[in-house]
Design a protein around this motif. Structure first.
Motif, PDB file in Angstrom:
ATOM      1  N   GLU A  53       0.828  -1.206   0.000  1.00 26.84           N
ATOM      2  CA  GLU A  53       0.000   0.000   0.000  1.00 26.84           C
ATOM      3  C   GLU A  53       0.867   1.262   0.000  1.00 26.84           C
ATOM      4  OE1 GLU A  53      -2.842   0.535   3.166  1.00 26.84           O
ATOM      5  OE2 GLU A  53      -4.024   1.933   1.967  1.00 26.84           O
ATOM      6  N   GLU A  54       2.041   1.187   0.624  1.00 27.65           N
ATOM      7  CA  GLU A  54       2.965   2.328   0.577  1.00 27.65           C
ATOM      8  C   GLU A  54       3.265   2.718  -0.864  1.00 27.65           C
ATOM      9  OE1 GLU A  54       6.749   2.099   2.777  1.00 27.65           O
ATOM     10  OE2 GLU A  54       5.844   0.400   3.784  1.00 27.65           O
ATOM     11  N   GLY A  57       1.177   5.304  -2.528  1.00 29.05           N
ATOM     12  CA  GLY A  57       1.576   6.669  -2.207  1.00 29.05           C
ATOM     13  C   GLY A  57       2.824   7.091  -2.968  1.00 29.05           C
ATOM     14  N   ASN A  83      -7.057  -0.262  -0.189  1.00 38.19           N
ATOM     15  CA  ASN A  83      -7.632   1.024   0.237  1.00 38.19           C
ATOM     16  C   ASN A  83      -6.874   2.194  -0.387  1.00 38.19           C
ATOM     17  OD1 ASN A  83      -9.481   2.688   1.736  1.00 38.19           O
ATOM     18  ND2 ASN A  83      -7.745   3.206   3.053  1.00 38.19           N
ATOM     19  N   GLY A  84      -5.567   2.055  -0.522  1.00 40.47           N
ATOM     20  CA  GLY A  84      -4.793   3.102  -1.195  1.00 40.47           C
ATOM     21  C   GLY A  84      -5.201   3.249  -2.648  1.00 40.47           C
TER      22      GLY A  84
END
Lengths: 169, 206
Positions: A53-54, A57, A83-84
């Motif tokens: 998930e990082e 971003g 979710n990201g």
């Protein structure tokens, strides 16, 4: 079964040919040889994350910066990044070009991968993420370029599924 | 110490920087001080503000990137500290406003409330050399100045009260913020002589 040296090279060369200069990734078996090439290539910036998930971003930051970027992950990493993908990429119309190693499907010998492999395409469809399968080393470079182009024109996450046919010898 | 006061204190220094802020009260308080095209408000996807900051800082060495994070968000992405430590972007200042509360979702206590979990210690343990904890506005200001002058990754954990603004609202849709932020970032990058890669649809016929 071993990871295909030649086809890992074909995928990496496809990434380079598409003009990609930045890669985020979480290492996984099928992606190992690919990531090694990325690490050794001075023209490619490889950012390894602790959880996939990082990378959503990081990819958004690279996009804002104007740096052509792809994400490399396993399908189980895609689940962890969801979710990201929804609440950053889709919510803000940020493109993602995801190359996803699909473990746990046709021919999978390892039981622990199977549940994820079975639900991967259903989840991609549920999220309205367009996807294609990459099976042929001759075609993969074009597929990567097309996936990247489509992610940028649609401002949307796009997935190219790296299959067993492609990634194993 | 109030977050709004901290933001007011550093606003003159950050209004021309690339700023990524988390959702809710923190985003609103920054916006209320005056929106700038170089501000991106991450109104969801908790935890990813610092990851966006890494993606920006990594590719924009000429910029100083400021991330405004919170305890609730940071706790959702503790891996980010290890990733930041590994790549150590020298132009990233990661500020975490720790109010010990999930304020925007009803004010439930977060794990940092009782003073057991120390986010600065987590950052240091992850390998970030410059990670400090502050409890007074003056101390916050000093830590911020040091971080801005330092050519190294800096983390500041600012312990603040669990209070936020009374009124919420921004005068743009979320994708609009992303479009305008991207345009701003790219224009600033272009000013360094960088040429953007061709966009899809910019060549040939439709």
């Amino acid at each position: 079964m071993t990871v295909s040296y030649d086809n890992s090279k074909a995928v990496f060369e496809g990434i380079k040919a598409a003009g990609i200069t930045s890669i985020s990734a979480l290492p996984e078996t099928w992606l190992g040889l690919l990531l090694q090439r990325a690490e050794d290539d001075p023209d490619v910036d490889l950012i390894q994350v602790a959880k996939e998930e990082e990378a959503i971003g990081v990819a958004a930051g690279a996009y804002f910066a104007g740096e052509p970027h792809v994400l490399l992950m396993q399908n189980h990493g895609f689940f962890g990044a969801m979710n990201g993908i929804i609440s950053l990429a889709q919510l803000y119309s940020i493109p993602l070009c995801m190359l996803i190693a699909v473990r746990g499907h046709w021919g999978e010998p390892y039981p622990w991968h199977t549940r994820g492999g079975i639900v991967t395409e259903g989840l991609l469809r549920a999220l309205n993420i367009p996807y294609e399968h990459a099976r042929d080393p001759e075609a993969v470079a074009k597929q990567i370029a097309e996936a990247y182009t489509f992610s940028r024109s649609s401002l949307s996450p796009v997935a190219l599924l790296l299959t067993r046919d492609l990634m194993e010898d | 110490m109030e977050r709004a006061k901290c933001l007011e204190l550093i606003y003159p220094e950050i209004e021309d920087k690339l700023v990524v802020t988390i959702m809710g009260a923190c985003a609103q308080e920054l916006y209320d001080l005056g929106h700038r095209e170089s501000f991106f408000y991450l109104q969801h996807a908790m935890g990813l503000a610092s990851s966006i900051g890494l993606g920006l800082a990594r590719h924009l060495p000429h910029e100083k990137v400021i991330v405004l994070d919170g305890d609730g968000s940071a706790l959702m992405n503790l891996g980010t500290f290890a990733t930041l430590a590994r790549y150590r972007p020298s132009n990233l200042v990661h500020i975490i406003f720790d109010n010990g509360s999930l304020l925007s979702t009803g004010g439930f206590d977060s794990h940092t409330t009782a003073g057991i979990t120390d986010l600065a210690a987590i950052a240091r343990g992850a390998g970030i050399e410059h990670a400090v904890s502050v409890t007074e506005t003056m101390g916050f200001g000093e830590a911020f100045v040091e971080a801005m002058e330092r050519a190294d990754l800096s983390v500041i954990v600012a312990h603040v009260d669990a209070v936020g603004p009374d009124i919420y609202g921004m005068d743009f849709a979320l994708p609009e913020n992303a479009f305008r932020f991207k345009r701003c970032v790219q224009e600033r990058r272009a000013a360094t002589g960088w040429k953007p890669p061709p966009r899809p649809g910019s060549v040939g016929s439709a």
